[in-house]
Each structure stands twice: as structure tokens, then as C-alpha cells.
Design a protein around this motif. Structure first.
Motif, PDB file in Angstrom:
ATOM      1  N   MET A   1      -5.926  59.457  77.611  1.00  0.00           N
ATOM      2  CA  MET A   1      -4.666  58.783  77.375  1.00  0.00           C
ATOM      3  C   MET A   1      -4.884  57.293  77.135  1.00  0.00           C
ATOM      4  O   MET A   1      -4.209  56.693  76.306  1.00  0.00           O
ATOM      5  CB  MET A   1      -3.745  59.016  78.579  1.00  0.00           C
ATOM      6  CG  MET A   1      -2.399  58.448  78.379  1.00  0.00           C
ATOM      7  SD  MET A   1      -1.627  59.224  76.970  1.00  0.00           S
ATOM      8  CE  MET A   1       0.028  58.810  77.216  1.00  0.00           C
TER       9      MET A   1
ATOM     10  N   VAL B   1      -7.459  55.921  75.793  1.00  0.00           N
ATOM     11  CA  VAL B   1      -8.008  55.738  74.444  1.00  0.00           C
ATOM     12  C   VAL B   1      -6.892  55.791  73.411  1.00  0.00           C
ATOM     13  O   VAL B   1      -6.872  55.000  72.458  1.00  0.00           O
ATOM     14  CB  VAL B   1      -9.090  56.812  74.157  1.00  0.00           C
ATOM     15  CG1 VAL B   1      -9.558  56.743  72.724  1.00  0.00           C
ATOM     16  CG2 VAL B   1     -10.252  56.675  75.123  1.00  0.00           C
ATOM     17  N   LEU B   2      -5.931  56.677  73.602  1.00  0.00           N
ATOM     18  CA  LEU B   2      -4.794  56.771  72.681  1.00  0.00           C
ATOM     19  C   LEU B   2      -3.952  55.496  72.714  1.00  0.00           C
ATOM     20  O   LEU B   2      -3.576  54.962  71.662  1.00  0.00           O
ATOM     21  CB  LEU B   2      -3.934  57.979  73.035  1.00  0.00           C
ATOM     22  CG  LEU B   2      -2.715  58.232  72.147  1.00  0.00           C
ATOM     23  CD1 LEU B   2      -3.145  58.522  70.720  1.00  0.00           C
ATOM     24  CD2 LEU B   2      -1.887  59.357  72.704  1.00  0.00           C
ATOM     25  N   LEU B   3      -3.683  54.992  73.913  1.00  0.00           N
ATOM     26  CA  LEU B   3      -2.923  53.746  74.031  1.00  0.00           C
ATOM     27  C   LEU B   3      -3.673  52.584  73.399  1.00  0.00           C
ATOM     28  O   LEU B   3      -3.079  51.752  72.708  1.00  0.00           O
ATOM     29  CB  LEU B   3      -2.642  53.438  75.502  1.00  0.00           C
ATOM     30  CG  LEU B   3      -1.583  54.292  76.182  1.00  0.00           C
ATOM     31  CD1 LEU B   3      -1.551  53.992  77.681  1.00  0.00           C
ATOM     32  CD2 LEU B   3      -0.234  54.061  75.580  1.00  0.00           C
TER      33      LEU B   3
ATOM     34  N   GLY C   1      -5.891  52.775  70.985  1.00  0.00           N
ATOM     35  CA  GLY C   1      -5.882  52.977  69.538  1.00  0.00           C
ATOM     36  C   GLY C   1      -4.569  52.565  68.909  1.00  0.00           C
ATOM     37  O   GLY C   1      -4.538  51.900  67.862  1.00  0.00           O
ATOM     38  N   ILE C   2      -3.469  52.938  69.539  1.00  0.00           N
ATOM     39  CA  ILE C   2      -2.159  52.556  69.032  1.00  0.00           C
ATOM     40  C   ILE C   2      -1.992  51.038  69.083  1.00  0.00           C
ATOM     41  O   ILE C   2      -1.464  50.423  68.153  1.00  0.00           O
ATOM     42  CB  ILE C   2      -1.041  53.270  69.825  1.00  0.00           C
ATOM     43  CG1 ILE C   2      -1.066  54.757  69.517  1.00  0.00           C
ATOM     44  CG2 ILE C   2       0.326  52.685  69.512  1.00  0.00           C
ATOM     45  CD1 ILE C   2      -0.137  55.576  70.369  1.00  0.00           C
TER      46      ILE C   2
ATOM     47  N   ARG D   1       8.832  57.229  78.716  1.00  0.00           N
ATOM     48  CA  ARG D   1       8.463  57.045  77.308  1.00  0.00           C
ATOM     49  C   ARG D   1       8.739  55.613  76.874  1.00  0.00           C
ATOM     50  O   ARG D   1       9.551  54.923  77.454  1.00  0.00           O
ATOM     51  CB  ARG D   1       9.241  58.013  76.428  1.00  0.00           C
ATOM     52  CG  ARG D   1       8.901  59.448  76.698  1.00  0.00           C
ATOM     53  CD  ARG D   1       9.699  60.367  75.807  1.00  0.00           C
ATOM     54  NE  ARG D   1       9.536  61.735  76.241  1.00  0.00           N
ATOM     55  CZ  ARG D   1       8.947  62.656  75.535  1.00  0.00           C
ATOM     56  NH1 ARG D   1       8.486  62.384  74.340  1.00  0.00           N
ATOM     57  NH2 ARG D   1       8.828  63.876  75.981  1.00  0.00           N
TER      58      ARG D   1
ATOM     59  N   ILE E   1       3.449  54.535  63.997  1.00  0.00           N
ATOM     60  CA  ILE E   1       3.414  53.929  65.326  1.00  0.00           C
ATOM     61  C   ILE E   1       4.768  54.077  66.023  1.00  0.00           C
ATOM     62  O   ILE E   1       4.828  54.380  67.215  1.00  0.00           O
ATOM     63  CB  ILE E   1       3.016  52.439  65.219  1.00  0.00           C
ATOM     64  CG1 ILE E   1       1.576  52.305  64.766  1.00  0.00           C
ATOM     65  CG2 ILE E   1       3.190  51.738  66.554  1.00  0.00           C
ATOM     66  CD1 ILE E   1       1.193  50.893  64.388  1.00  0.00           C
TER      67      ILE E   1
ATOM     68  N   LEU F   1       5.056  57.590  67.257  1.00  0.00           N
ATOM     69  CA  LEU F   1       4.144  57.791  68.392  1.00  0.00           C
ATOM     70  C   LEU F   1       4.683  57.136  69.662  1.00  0.00           C
ATOM     71  O   LEU F   1       4.556  57.706  70.749  1.00  0.00           O
ATOM     72  CB  LEU F   1       2.756  57.245  68.073  1.00  0.00           C
ATOM     73  CG  LEU F   1       1.893  58.109  67.161  1.00  0.00           C
ATOM     74  CD1 LEU F   1       0.586  57.412  66.837  1.00  0.00           C
ATOM     75  CD2 LEU F   1       1.624  59.459  67.805  1.00  0.00           C
ATOM     76  N   TYR F   2       5.267  55.961  69.545  1.00  0.00           N
ATOM     77  CA  TYR F   2       5.852  55.317  70.719  1.00  0.00           C
ATOM     78  C   TYR F   2       7.005  56.139  71.279  1.00  0.00           C
ATOM     79  O   TYR F   2       7.178  56.226  72.494  1.00  0.00           O
ATOM     80  CB  TYR F   2       6.353  53.918  70.382  1.00  0.00           C
ATOM     81  CG  TYR F   2       5.291  52.857  70.325  1.00  0.00           C
ATOM     82  CD1 TYR F   2       4.225  52.840  71.210  1.00  0.00           C
ATOM     83  CD2 TYR F   2       5.365  51.849  69.379  1.00  0.00           C
ATOM     84  CE1 TYR F   2       3.262  51.853  71.152  1.00  0.00           C
ATOM     85  CE2 TYR F   2       4.409  50.856  69.315  1.00  0.00           C
ATOM     86  CZ  TYR F   2       3.359  50.868  70.203  1.00  0.00           C
ATOM     87  OH  TYR F   2       2.412  49.881  70.141  1.00  0.00           O
TER      88      TYR F   2
ATOM     89  N   LEU G   1       5.288  59.244  72.906  1.00  0.00           N
ATOM     90  CA  LEU G   1       4.244  58.966  73.882  1.00  0.00           C
ATOM     91  C   LEU G   1       4.815  58.776  75.281  1.00  0.00           C
ATOM     92  O   LEU G   1       5.772  58.058  75.494  1.00  0.00           O
ATOM     93  CB  LEU G   1       3.495  57.679  73.466  1.00  0.00           C
ATOM     94  CG  LEU G   1       2.232  57.341  74.190  1.00  0.00           C
ATOM     95  CD1 LEU G   1       1.174  58.404  73.934  1.00  0.00           C
ATOM     96  CD2 LEU G   1       1.723  56.004  73.741  1.00  0.00           C
TER      97      LEU G   1
ATOM     98  N   LYS H   1       3.877  57.722  79.290  1.00  0.00           N
ATOM     99  CA  LYS H   1       2.905  57.002  80.098  1.00  0.00           C
ATOM    100  C   LYS H   1       2.456  57.925  81.225  1.00  0.00           C
ATOM    101  O   LYS H   1       3.232  58.312  82.065  1.00  0.00           O
ATOM    102  CB  LYS H   1       3.518  55.721  80.657  1.00  0.00           C
ATOM    103  CG  LYS H   1       2.526  54.899  81.414  1.00  0.00           C
ATOM    104  CD  LYS H   1       3.148  53.617  81.882  1.00  0.00           C
ATOM    105  CE  LYS H   1       2.151  52.873  82.733  1.00  0.00           C
ATOM    106  NZ  LYS H   1       2.739  51.728  83.357  1.00  0.00           N
TER     107      LYS H   1
END
Length: 161
Positions: free
Chosen positions: A1, A3-5, A7-8, A96, A151, A154-155, A158, A160
Motif C-alpha cells: 500500500m 508503494v502505491l501511495l 507512486g501516486i 478514502r 489520479i 485513484l484517490y 483508494l 488508507k
């Protein structure tokens, strides 16, 4: 998770930088003239020197709208970036990033409106020069359009964790 945050976050920063470059630089349209390459942007017309973009009264409102929407897209993108950082440290687990996603989708809409107006009103205006084509700023603006939409979605999706 994490890494995803990260990356975004990196893609969001890249989008903000590309929006700054595409709005500030004057290479939306490029052509050749007898004096060399010529480029025009949202602010200036550049050949060997740069001068104020000559616009007739019919096109002035359209140009001002494009300038305004591109500046608004930068503002909303920066606000979304700040809100992401704030929400990253203040949101409870499982929540979210709705506010961040909403600001990013507003940024996406501003880019869409601004670049669409420019495409409709100013694409064929350099017809008197040879080989007119779109410059890198125009292409960067469309890339930012795609990135901001991705983005923003994704936000919204996504969580937390």
C-alpha cells in the motif's frame, strides 16, 4: 500500500510540474517562417524575440478563458497535492481520499475545458507559416489531462490502510 501511495504521489508531483511547464512555456503551436522557427503559446509569440501574442477582439475572450482554465488547473492540482499530504496524516484507517480526488477531478475538468478551447479556436491560426504543428506544451497539457483523471479516480477509490 505504501508503494502505491508513493507512486501516486510521484505521478501527482510530475503532473503539477508538467502543468506549470505547459502553461508558462510558449510552445503550443510551432511553425517555420522565413526568419526561422516561430512558436506561439498562451502568452507570447516567439521568433528570435518574444512579443505579446497578437489576438484580435474576437479571439481575446477565448484566449483569456484558456489562460484562466490552465491557471485554475494548476491551482486545483496544487490544492489536491496539499490535501493529499494533510489527509495522509489525519485520516483514520479505512477512510478514502474523497476531497483530494474531488479537487483532482476539478483540475481534470479545467484542463479539458482549457485545452479544448485552444484546440477549437487557435489550432489553424498559423496557416500563413509553413508546416504548422502542435508544440510540446500542447502535448504536455493533454498528458496532464490523462494523468489528472487517473489520479483523481485513484484517490476516490483508494483507502488508507
Amino acid at each position: 500500500m505504501l508503494v502505491l501511495l508513493a507512486g501516486i504521489f510521484v505521478v501527482h508531483i510530475a503532473t503539477v510540474i508538467m502543468l506549470f511547464v505547459s502553461t508558462i512555456s510558449n510552445v503550443w503551436m510551432v511553425a517555420s517562417s522565413t526568419l526561422g522557427p516561430i512558436s506561439s503559446g498562451l502568452w507570447l509569440l516567439c521568433n528570435n524575440t518574444c512579443e505579446q501574442l497578437p489576438v484580435n477582439s474576437d479571439e481575446e475572450a477565448s484566449l483569456k478563458a484558456v489562460q484562466a482554465f490552465m491557471i485554475l488547473s494548476i491551482i486545483f492540482s496544487v490544492i489536491a497535492l496539499v490535501m493529499f499530504i494533510v489527509q495522509l496524516f489525519t485520516l483514520e484507517k479505512g477512510k478514502r481520499f474523497y476531497i483530494t480526488g474531488a479537487f483532482m477531478l476539478v483540475c481534470w475538468m479545467c484542463i479539458l475545458i482549457g485545452v479544448s478551447i485552444y484546440t477549437a479556436r487557435f489550432t489553424g491560426k498559423m496557416a500563413e507559416f509553413t508546416r504548422p504543428h502542435h508544440g510540446y506544451c500542447f502535448i504536455l497539457a493533454w498528458i496532464c489531462f490523462c494523468f489528472s483523471f487517473i489520479i483523481g479516480i485513484l484517490y476516490l477509490v483508494l483507502r488508507k490502510k
